[in-house]
Enzyme design. Structure first.
Site, PDB file in Angstrom:
ATOM      1  N   LYS A  23     -24.425  16.339  -9.574  1.00  0.00           N
ATOM      2  CA  LYS A  23     -24.795  15.397 -10.636  1.00  0.00           C
ATOM      3  C   LYS A  23     -25.362  16.139 -11.847  1.00  0.00           C
ATOM      4  CE  LYS A  23     -25.501  11.658  -7.325  1.00  0.00           C
ATOM      5  NZ  LYS A  23     -26.407  10.755  -6.601  1.00  0.00           N
ATOM      6  N   GLN A  82     -32.724  10.179  -5.534  1.00  0.00           N
ATOM      7  CA  GLN A  82     -31.679  10.459  -4.550  1.00  0.00           C
ATOM      8  C   GLN A  82     -32.101   9.942  -3.175  1.00  0.00           C
ATOM      9  OE1 GLN A  82     -28.682  11.609  -5.295  1.00  0.00           O
ATOM     10  NE2 GLN A  82     -27.950  11.646  -3.199  1.00  0.00           N
ATOM     11  N   ASP A  96     -28.688   3.977 -11.026  1.00  0.00           N
ATOM     12  CA  ASP A  96     -28.044   3.764  -9.729  1.00  0.00           C
ATOM     13  C   ASP A  96     -27.661   2.299  -9.535  1.00  0.00           C
ATOM     14  OD1 ASP A  96     -27.478   5.886  -8.005  1.00  0.00           O
ATOM     15  OD2 ASP A  96     -29.608   6.224  -7.607  1.00  0.00           O
TER      16      ASP A  96
END
Ligand code: GUN
Length: 305
Positions: free
Chosen positions: A62, A106, A129
């Site tokens: 990422k 994460q 997200d």
């Protein structure tokens, strides 16, 4: 041969997520360059807790992808012994930092830490997200501006391959909040008839055999037998499993399924690159909306070639 006709995204029945992800990233790169001319630099803050090896690989990917499209990334790596309150404090600091456009925590978080509490602490406007209850709620009641990256990536893959969804039978395997549930909502929104399967489903094979579209996110290598696949079906394999040999594999018996499917995503090189591309897209959307610059040009504009 049931394979879909070759196109820019599909060759020999294989749907190349890497190519589709490049088409998503190109306009993002252009738009970040235009913003940079106005003195605006986009910043994504990534929070990782503990030493989960898969998370380390994903976060590295990422961060690298951000650099490719001109987005700054800040990696906050916390020790596994950190408390829930300390993570919330970091998230709140990032919420209040005007230079931060997107925040990604994460998952999974270490045992004992409430993921839902941490996700709920993220400013919904910076929730790249798309996991915040407000954004998920908007997705379930129509459309959210920040939608979960992997499900959104699966839908773009189906669109890029020209897979019809309206009136078709879609089967989603796995009911996680990250993939299964949101992708089922998106398929319903696309007028598919959707069945959700999970670990308690009786006769998974019979469900798959009826499906025109299968999205599988179970994390079980080879769960979907090739012999179950309806000839001509579209198979989106979200699974990323590392075999004892070190080889990466999905949740589908690839060779056998490929022989029957109209189109199938490989692992690696299928859904994975799309998750990252959609994260970059969400970061651009979050940045532009928060700065009252309107919605960016859609990622999928370059599709119909
Ligand atoms: N862990 C597995 N997939 C994801 C994802 O899409 N976002 C985050 N934050 N964590 C994950």
């Amino acid at each position: 041969m049931p394979h879909l006709q070759d196109s820019w995204a599909v060759t020999n029945g294989i749907l190349h997520g890497k190519l589709v992800a490049e088409r998503v990233k190109a306009p993002i790169r252009q738009q970040t360059a235009l913003l940079a001319e106005q003195g605006i630099t986009l910043t994504l803050a990534v929070v990782r807790v503990g030493a989960d090896p898969a998370s380390e690989v994903y976060v590295r990917g990422k961060v690298r992808a951000c650099a490719e499209v001109g987005i700054l990334s800040r990696h906050h790596h916390l020790d596994a012994t950190v408390t829930e309150a300390e993570i919330v404090a970091l998230v709140e600091e990032l919420n209040n930092d005007d230079s931060v456009d997107g925040i990604l925590v994460q998952l999974p978080l270490p045992r004992g830490i409430s993921e839902s509490r941490i996700i709920a602490a993220v400013d919904p406007r910076k929730d790249v997200d798309g996991f915040h209850p407000l954004n998920l709620g908007q997705l379930f009641s129509g459309r959210s501006l920040l939608e979960p990256c992997t499900p959104a990536g699966c839908m773009l893959l189906l669109e890029a391959a020209g897979v019809p969804l309206s009136g078709k039978r879609a089967v989603v395997v796995g009911r996680s909040v990250i993939v299964g549930r949101p992708v089922a909502q998106m398929l319903v929104r696309a007028d598919a008839t959707v069945t959700m399967c999970h670990r308690f489903t009786e006769d998974l094979g019979a469900c798959i055999a009826q499906a025109d579209v299968v999205v599988v996110a179970a994390g079980v290598p080879g769960l979907i037998r090739g012999s179950w696949v309806k000839p001509g079906a579209a198979i989106i394999d979200v699974g990323i499993n590392r075999l004892p040999t070190g080889k990466l594999t999905g949740d589908v018996e690839f060779e056998e399924a490929h022989a029957r499917a109209g189109v199938i995503t490989p692992v690696p090189g299928g859904v994975g690159p799309m998750t990252v591309a959609m994260l970059l897209w969400n970061t651009l959307v979050a940045a532009m909306l928060r700065r009252r610059l309107g919605m960016p040009r859609p990622a999928a504009q370059a599709w119909s070639v």
